[in-house]
Scaffold this motif. Structure first.
Motif, short mmCIF file in Angstrom:
data_model
loop_
_atom_site.label_atom_id
_atom_site.label_comp_id
_atom_site.label_asym_id
_atom_site.label_seq_id
_atom_site.Cartn_x
_atom_site.Cartn_y
_atom_site.Cartn_z
N ASN A 115 0.64 -1.29 0.13
CA ASN A 115 -0.31 0.60 0.03
C ASN A 115 0.71 0.95 0.03
OD1 ASN A 115 -2.59 -1.92 0.17
ND2 ASN A 115 -1.97 -1.85 2.85
N ILE A 116 0.13 1.98 -0.53
CA ILE A 116 1.02 3.41 -0.56
C ILE A 116 0.92 4.81 0.67
CG2 ILE A 116 1.28 5.30 -2.23
CD1 ILE A 116 1.31 3.84 -4.52
N TYR A 117 1.19 5.24 1.42
CA TYR A 117 0.91 5.92 2.47
C TYR A 117 1.78 7.28 2.15
CZ TYR A 117 -0.81 1.31 4.73
OH TYR A 117 -1.29 0.44 4.83
N GLN A 118 0.97 7.98 2.89
CA GLN A 118 1.07 9.75 3.35
C GLN A 118 1.46 9.91 4.77
OE1 GLN A 118 -1.49 12.89 1.84
NE2 GLN A 118 -0.14 13.60 0.97
N GLY A 119 2.55 10.66 5.21
CA GLY A 119 1.79 10.67 6.36
C GLY A 119 3.44 10.51 7.28
N GLU A 120 3.53 10.06 8.92
CA GLU A 120 4.89 10.35 9.53
C GLU A 120 4.36 9.89 11.28
OE1 GLU A 120 6.93 12.59 8.26
OE2 GLU A 120 5.15 13.93 6.57
N GLN A 121 3.77 8.96 10.90
CA GLN A 121 3.77 8.38 11.69
C GLN A 121 4.78 6.69 11.07
OE1 GLN A 121 2.27 8.73 14.46
NE2 GLN A 121 1.88 10.81 13.52
N ARG A 122 4.88 5.65 12.60
CA ARG A 122 5.44 4.64 12.03
C ARG A 122 4.60 3.25 12.25
NH1 ARG A 122 6.17 0.32 15.71
NH2 ARG A 122 7.93 -1.11 15.96
N LEU A 123 3.51 3.13 12.39
CA LEU A 123 3.12 2.09 12.20
C LEU A 123 2.12 2.90 10.65
CD1 LEU A 123 1.38 0.27 15.52
CD2 LEU A 123 3.01 0.35 13.94
#
Length: 562
Positions: free
Chosen positions: A409-417
């Motif tokens: 999956n492709i994600y946007q953000g700054e979280q570890r999980l």
């Protein structure tokens, strides 16, 4: 063809254009540059927007809605009268109003716009803004980050410098650091908080007064809550210019009190802490120290609060500049962006660069996790505040023997999980069956200035290659947008040429509710007289009566504030 420059704000919105080598702010039918971002329905069921709708927030709270920008990109629904609408649809009415004002001022039809968004708006929120533009009949050529726009407006005629823009409006807070050198306007970093703005400071005042006087907010009617909010908003404005402000509330009984500037500052400390964190992150991400900054530029109406100015001075060691109107600076900057987009000759020596506000990456296996507690981790490929356009890649390996494909999956953000970030899409690529860890896949992310993400996956030592243009999981598909366009077209929208008279009647209704005794009776008589003149439909008579009652209502408003 003229391209509109729009600042679509939480509290107020503005429209401008780039014409003859300069910025032109476009006035509303009420000869103001600010259009309140408020939508409602009138007594005949027609949609009203802007100043007339704002007047009905107090008198008809169930038929009016504001501050819906925060819900952009979500599934939240708003009820106004008999209509159930999304934030995108409500925003489209504001955009239609701005478009109508611009067309009246320009004397021509417009179909294109560049719109500002908070720097920290995620992919869903940005696509929702584009959808709102389409619903309003506008092709959105580009989205520009709000602090970037403010930086453009400030930096256009500046010499070499490095400065920080603090943009705190009604509902969002953004920071950008810009460096100017040799005609290049480069954004070094951005940070922010999508749920921090002037509305939150108003909420603090409401809660404080409710606690002090044992008022149970959940038991108040919609009109009482709207009146309470209006009192709190006025208190916030007053303690921004004076050391204290008195208030009077009618909530089953008359309640009096005083709010001091020091009390407000103490109440605001938790919110001010939320200003500090993004500022420190932006300076750190830019690779700078506070002493490297030459100026602090403020944008957004809430930046007028002395506690915001004091905090900026305390954290950065510089007195914020006030050379431009904080309500207008973003819209002016968007107009400059229009000029840059159109490659206007007067801006040919200017170049602007921006950054990716969020990190972009994929989910990967956590090899140290217990199988029962397994949760994929986020692996950034493009890190936040990378200059755009940008292209980065990383290499990943197969996990199992004889694995036939790799999916991610492709994600946007700054979280570890991975699950705690915004999912933008899914991709899969076939791989040759080999022992675990022997198949290498290079995944490349390419991100452009329009926020378009292209993902390439290539299996090393093979001809296997896959490509994906990430459109994002937009909350409104093309089919849904077309369906809503058809539905919204059937809604009756209050005629623009009647808005000024409608505003007078709605303002009068609000003041009638607030006043008592002889003043109240006089307001009622004036409104009845004006209504009779409107029904006679004689243009000159209406114009003369409108001017007279407007002056009368101005006097009443001033008297009620004393």
């Amino acid at each position: 063809m003229v391209t509109l420059a729009i600042d679509l704000g939480t509290t107020n919105s503005l429209v401008s254009c780039w014409k003859d080598g300069e910025v032109h702010l476009i006035p509303t039918v009420f000869e103001s540059y600010l259009t309140p971002s408020v939508v409602g329905v009138d007594d005949k069921g027609a949609i009203i927007t802007g100043a007339p709708a704002k007047e009905r927030l107090r008198t008809h709270p169930d038929h009016t809605v504001a501050a819906f920008k925060r819900a952009m990109g979500s599934d939240k629904l708003f009820k106004i009268g008999s209509h159930i609408l999304r934030a995108e649809e409500l925003s489209s009415f504001v955009l239609k109003s701005l478009k109508a004002d611009a067309e009246a001022w320009l004397g021509t039809t417009v179909t294109q716009a560049i719109i500002s968004v908070p720097a920290y708006f995620n992919d869903l929120q940005r696509k929702a803004t584009v959808a709102a533009g389409r619903l309003a009949g506008l092709q959105v050529l580009r989205l520009v980050n709000e602090p970037t726009a403010a930086a453009l407006a400030h930096g256009l005629h500046e010499s070499e410098s490095t400065f920080v823009v603090l943009d705190i409006g009604g509902g969002t807070f953004d920071i950008s650091i810009m460096e100017l050198f040799e005609g290049i306007m480069q954004i070094r970093s951005s940070a922010g908080d999508n749920y921090l703005g002037g509305e939150d400071f108003v909420d603090l005042i409401i809660k404080s007064i409710a606690d002090k006087h044992a008022i149970q907010l959940e038991k108040l009617t919609g009109q009482q809550l709207a009146g309470f909010r209006e009192v709190a908003e006025n208190l916030m404005k007053t303690v921004s210019t004076q050391q204290s402000a008195s208030y009077q509330l009618v909530v089953n009984e008359t309640i009096d009190g005083v709010l001091t500037r020091q009390e407000f500052a103490t109440l605001s400390e938790p919110l001010l802490q939320r200003v500090r964190q993004p500022l420190e992150r932006a300076i750190r991400d830019a690779g700078l120290k506070k002493q490297d900054l030459n100026a602090v530029v403020l944008a957004g109406g809430a930046s007028r609060m002395p506690l915001i100015r004091s905090l900026a001075a305390q954290l950065i060691g510089l007195i914020p500049t006030s050379s431009q109107n904080p309500d207008e600076i973003i819209c002016r900057g968007v107009a400059i962006q229009v000029g840059l987009y159109e490659r206007d000759a007067s801006l040919e020596d200017k170049v602007m660069t921006d950054v990716a506000p969020y990190s972009l990456g994929i989910n990967v296996h956590n090899e140290h996790a217990d199988k029962k507690e397994y949760q994929p981790l986020f692996s950034p490929i493009i890190e936040r505040n990378s200059p755009v356009p940008v292209s980065r890649s990383d290499v990943y390996y197969s996990m199992h023997d004889n694995q036939k494909s790799i999916s991610f999956n492709i994600y946007q953000g700054e979280q570890r999980l991975a699950k705690d970030n915004i999912e933008l899409g899914t991709m899969s690529i076939a791989i040759p069956p080999k022992p675990a860890g022997e198949v290498k896949v290079e995944i490349r992310f390419t991100y452009d200035i329009n926020g378009l993400l292209e993902v390439d996956a290539k299996v090393w030592n093979t001809d296997i290659h896959e490509q994906l243009i990430v459109q994002g999981n937009s909350v409104m598909s093309n089919d849904e947008i077309q369906a809503r366009l058809a539905s919204l077209s059937s809604l009756k929208i209050h005629p623009r040429e009647q808005l000024e008279n409608t505003y007078i009647m709605m303002r009068g209704a609000r003041l009638y509710e607030e006043a008592l005794g002889d003043i109240r009776e006089e307001i009622g008589e004036k409104l009845s007289f004006f209504e009779a003149i409107l029904n006679r439909q004689h243009h000159e008579e209406i114009k003369e009566a409108a001017a007279a009652i407007k002056a009368f209502l101005d006097e009443v408003e001033a008297a009620l504030k004393v």
